[in-house]
Design a protein around this motif. Sequence first.
Motif, mmCIF file in Angstrom:
data_model
loop_
_atom_site.group_PDB
_atom_site.id
_atom_site.type_symbol
_atom_site.label_atom_id
_atom_site.label_comp_id
_atom_site.label_asym_id
_atom_site.label_seq_id
_atom_site.Cartn_x
_atom_site.Cartn_y
_atom_site.Cartn_z
ATOM 1 N N UNK A 1 -92.276 20.367 -55.153
ATOM 2 C CA UNK A 1 -91.934 20.180 -56.558
ATOM 3 C C UNK A 1 -91.600 18.730 -56.812
ATOM 4 N N UNK A 2 -91.705 18.349 -58.082
ATOM 5 C CA UNK A 2 -91.313 16.999 -58.461
ATOM 6 C C UNK A 2 -89.790 16.878 -58.417
ATOM 7 N N UNK A 3 -89.328 15.679 -58.154
ATOM 8 C CA UNK A 3 -87.897 15.412 -58.123
ATOM 9 C C UNK A 3 -87.349 15.474 -59.538
ATOM 10 N N UNK A 4 -86.335 16.281 -59.744
ATOM 11 C CA UNK A 4 -85.732 16.455 -61.062
ATOM 12 C C UNK A 4 -84.592 15.449 -61.228
ATOM 13 N N UNK A 5 -84.939 14.185 -61.345
ATOM 14 C CA UNK A 5 -83.951 13.117 -61.378
ATOM 15 C C UNK A 5 -83.009 13.174 -62.562
ATOM 16 N N UNK A 6 -83.518 13.532 -63.729
ATOM 17 C CA UNK A 6 -82.669 13.532 -64.926
ATOM 18 C C UNK A 6 -81.543 14.548 -64.802
ATOM 19 N N UNK A 7 -81.840 15.730 -64.302
ATOM 20 C CA UNK A 7 -80.810 16.758 -64.171
ATOM 21 C C UNK A 7 -79.792 16.382 -63.100
ATOM 22 N N UNK A 8 -80.271 15.906 -61.972
ATOM 23 C CA UNK A 8 -79.371 15.569 -60.861
ATOM 24 C C UNK A 8 -78.496 14.371 -61.215
ATOM 25 N N UNK A 9 -79.080 13.337 -61.797
ATOM 26 C CA UNK A 9 -78.294 12.155 -62.154
ATOM 27 C C UNK A 9 -77.385 12.415 -63.354
ATOM 28 N N UNK A 10 -77.797 13.299 -64.265
ATOM 29 C CA UNK A 10 -76.921 13.682 -65.369
ATOM 30 C C UNK A 10 -75.665 14.367 -64.861
ATOM 31 N N UNK A 11 -75.818 15.226 -63.847
ATOM 32 C CA UNK A 11 -74.662 15.874 -63.234
ATOM 33 C C UNK A 11 -73.804 14.843 -62.491
#
Length: 153
Positions: A120-130
């Motif tokens: 899967x693609x890295x879900x950077x926005x969700x992880x960095x938002x947290x």
Amino acid sequence: TFEGHIAASALEASLFKKMAAFQIIQTFFVSAISGGIWAELSNILRSPEEVINLLARSLPAQSTYFIQIILVDTFVGLSTELLRVLPLGMAAARRCIGPNLTPKERNSVFMFLHPLSDPWEFQGAEIFGQAVLFFVTLFVYATTAPIMCPGGL
């Protein structure tokens, strides 16, 4: 304009800004302020002129809620991410019900089920938002509840 974002990185940056703002406003401000008001509601109704002082005394007590959020997300969320529980389950389901005749079919997506060879693609926005929420919480409660410092870092 109605064209949308030019690049995937611009889309990720926009998603990150929205996720971080949502996490800070919804999880931090709404939870802390509503928890403080709820805890001091009877005192606020008794003496409305002391609202600021009452909230200033009750908001540090909300740190246990944020400690729980940080610890659960750190130990449960990141451990399931590292163990790849969801991709393993989807790959097992894909192997059972998907076509497996040729190598190309085995490595293709079948009814939204990805094989393990297709990460899967890295879900950077969700992880960095947290992560932004964690740092905001850490900076706010570092002086009143220093036990949060190891969990937030």
